[in-house]
Enzyme design. Structure first.
Site, PDB file in Angstrom:
ATOM      1  N   LYS A 180      -3.889  -3.055   4.053  1.00 18.30           N
ATOM      2  CA  LYS A 180      -5.093  -2.769   3.269  1.00 18.30           C
ATOM      3  C   LYS A 180      -4.742  -2.882   1.785  1.00 18.30           C
ATOM      4  CE  LYS A 180      -7.830   0.390   0.928  1.00 18.30           C
ATOM      5  NZ  LYS A 180      -8.251  -0.673   0.001  1.00 18.30           N
ATOM      6  N   SER A 234      -1.465   6.099  -6.909  1.00 24.42           N
ATOM      7  CA  SER A 234      -1.454   7.317  -7.718  1.00 24.42           C
ATOM      8  C   SER A 234      -0.835   8.477  -6.946  1.00 24.42           C
ATOM      9  CB  SER A 234      -2.879   7.683  -8.135  1.00 24.42           C
ATOM     10  OG  SER A 234      -3.623   8.143  -7.017  1.00 24.42           O
ATOM     11  N   GLU A 255       5.331   5.678  -3.031  1.00 23.42           N
ATOM     12  CA  GLU A 255       5.804   5.340  -4.383  1.00 23.42           C
ATOM     13  C   GLU A 255       4.623   5.570  -5.299  1.00 23.42           C
ATOM     14  OE1 GLU A 255       6.444   4.292  -7.812  1.00 23.42           O
ATOM     15  OE2 GLU A 255       5.688   2.392  -7.028  1.00 23.42           O
ATOM     16  N   CYS A 289       3.910   1.058 -12.906  1.00 22.16           N
ATOM     17  CA  CYS A 289       4.394   2.421 -12.677  1.00 22.16           C
ATOM     18  C   CYS A 289       5.683   2.684 -13.442  1.00 22.16           C
ATOM     19  CB  CYS A 289       4.585   2.675 -11.190  1.00 22.16           C
ATOM     20  SG  CYS A 289       5.719   1.542 -10.377  1.00 22.16           S
ATOM     21  N   GLU A 390       0.147  10.184 -16.539  1.00 24.65           N
ATOM     22  CA  GLU A 390       0.263   8.729 -16.500  1.00 24.65           C
ATOM     23  C   GLU A 390      -1.047   8.100 -16.971  1.00 24.65           C
ATOM     24  OE1 GLU A 390       2.155   5.502 -13.480  1.00 24.65           O
ATOM     25  OE2 GLU A 390       0.614   6.798 -12.625  1.00 24.65           O
TER      26      GLU A 390
END
Length: 488
Positions: A180, A234, A255, A289, A390
């Site tokens: 996905k 996220s 991750e 990231c 972030e």
């Protein structure tokens, strides 16, 4: 050479066939450099479509796992060759769909090819060890077995490399896949899966189902037929993945986010540090990231570093990633642009000094895109929102410190621990940084972004589930160890 592709509807790929979703609904995929341009249409699938894909993967896995690992690796070589033939086309699609510059997109696609070939070779490596038994008549050893069906959930910022570094090891170790992708870059994902189809993988080994995360992503989390889930995205969503997988006993790998520092020591090569800070923080519009977000500079060189940094940032060309002169493209979507602008507003409201940028760009033909100026703040303290959360955008926060000990404390003063770098000529400072920094990826005199494909990748603290991707470390997630005791 730019290869213009047709606008069409991209279907799901299930059990070896391209099929429409049962919902008969599609989403447009928009070019963030020009929101009037539709790159393609992708399926807005439902749970029935996911069920069909999982059933196909489960059935195919019974045969796929019985192939030798070298035979499975041969399929990955064929996928790599198919992807290589379509490199320009897929890179161009990535730029039009996600916004990163065409050279960056070509580099990412080439990386995907290299990852496929790397894991094709992994099929020839050992999968166990002989262990001495206390019984002199017995033979004891370990081997590894696949998990079964693996659900792969990936983000929009690396729509070729991240899916491939998850799918390739899953396959070579004997698993089948339900993939996905992020809906924002599902056209690029479909083109990648076309390469798997062209390589002739058996039906059901790789399946693509596009649709909302709330439906297809959540469905993968909850599905009893999925044995393992690998997720990049996220930290908020990642925690839901982990909790859902844990509740039903599925293996999971996460991750997630980063708030990555670069430390500039008093003895640093400032030109090198500036170049790496700009590249690490602003390439791909900061949508990595591992992107540099916090720039922690010793006071002795702060003013000189800031002057060089601002001179470099002011030279950057912003525009459509397909244009040769563009250094930085748009944010990937309107919602991402809104998020970045909101963080800039928070920085100003909390007392940081905006020294450059911070505006949405709408002049010189940019009004139809989601462009934001590269942004630099100073007088940032560690408790400010822009120093803790972030942003996933081209925003740099400058923090002045007197000592390296202060720099290390501030660098670690966040919930994330993905990557970190330092610029120094002092071997003692390097070793102290390596020992003290709380990050899974530590880089010396190099930008915070980037890791080589043969090396383990992952974070500490809330940046990951403490597992590692890429390199030989991937086998730890995609297989289980079976200990065998044989006595005549």
């Amino acid at each position: 050479m730019i290869v213009k592709t047709e606008v069409k509807t991209y279907l799901n790929y299930v059990n070896g066939s391209w099929i429409p979703a049962s919902t008969n609904q599609v989403d447009p995929s928009m070019n963030p450099a020009n929101k009037r341009e539709i790159v393609g249409y992708v399926q807005k699938s439902g749970r029935d479509d996911l069920d069909q894909a999982v059933a196909a993967a489960k059935q195919a896995q019974q045969t796929w796992r019985k192939l030798s690992a070298p035979a499975r690796g041969e399929y990955l070589y064929k996928v790599a060759n198919a992807l290589e033939k379509r490199l320009d086309e897929i890179a161009e699609t990535m730029t039009r769909e996600m916004g990163k510059t065409y050279p960056e997109a070509k580099g990412e696609t080439a990386r995907g090819i290299a990852i496929l070939r790397y894991y094709a070779g992994e099929g020839m490596r050992k999968v166990g060890d002989v262990i001495p038994s206390t019984d002199s008549e017995a033979f004891m050893f370990t081997t590894r077995v696949p998990l079964g069906v693996v659900g792969v959930i990936t983000p929009w910022n690396f729509p070729v490399a991240i899916p491939i570094w998850k799918i390739a090891p899953a396959l070579v170790y004997g698993n089948t896949v339900v993939f996905k992708p992020a809906q924002e870059t599902a056209v690029t994902a479909a083109k990648v899966i076309e390469c798997f189809a062209e390589a002739g993988l058996p039906s059901g080994v790789v399946n693509l189902v596009t649709g909302p995360g709330s439906v297809i992503g959540q469905g993968i989390i909850d599905h009893p037929g999925i044995n393992g889930i690998t997720f990049t995205g996220s930290d908020e969503v990642g925690k839901r993945v982990g909790l859902g997988a844990l509740a039903r006993g599925a293996k999971y790998q996460l991750e997630m986010g980063g708030k990555n520092p670069v430390i500039v020591a008093a003895d640093a090569d400032l030109d090198l540090a500036v170049e790496a800070t700009v590249s690490g923080g602003l390439r791909s519009t900061g949508q990595k990231c591992t992107a540099t977000s916090r720039v922690i500079v010793q006071s002795e060189v702060y003013d000189a570093f800031k002057e060089k940094l601002l001179a470099k940032v002011q030279q950057l060309q912003i525009g459509d990633g397909l244009h040769d002169t563009t250094w930085m493209g748009p944010c990937a979507s309107e919602s991402q642009l809104t998020t970045v602008l909101s963080y800039i507003e928070k920085g100003i409201a909390e007392g940081a000094t905006l020294v450059y940028g911070g505006r949405r760009l709408t002049e010189n033909g940019l009004e139809q895109g989601f462009y934001v100026e590269p942004t630099v703040f100073e007088n940032v303290t560690s408790d400010m929102t822009i120093a803790q959360e972030e942003i996933f955008g081209p925003v740099l926060a400058l923090i002045k410190v007197d000592t390296l000990e202060q720099a290390f404390d501030i660098a670690n003063d966040v919930k994330f621990g993905l990557s970190a770098s330092i610029f120094t000529k002092n071997i003692g400072s390097m070793l102290s940084f390596i020992n003290e920094i709380e990050a899974g990826l530590v880089r010396i005199n190099a930008e915070s972004a980037g890791v080589e494909l043969q090396a383990p990748f992952g974070g500490m603290k809330q940046s990951s589930s403490h597992s590692r991707e890429q390199g030989q470390a991937a086998i730890e997630f995609y297989t289980s160890i079976k200990t065998v005791f044989v006595k005549p």
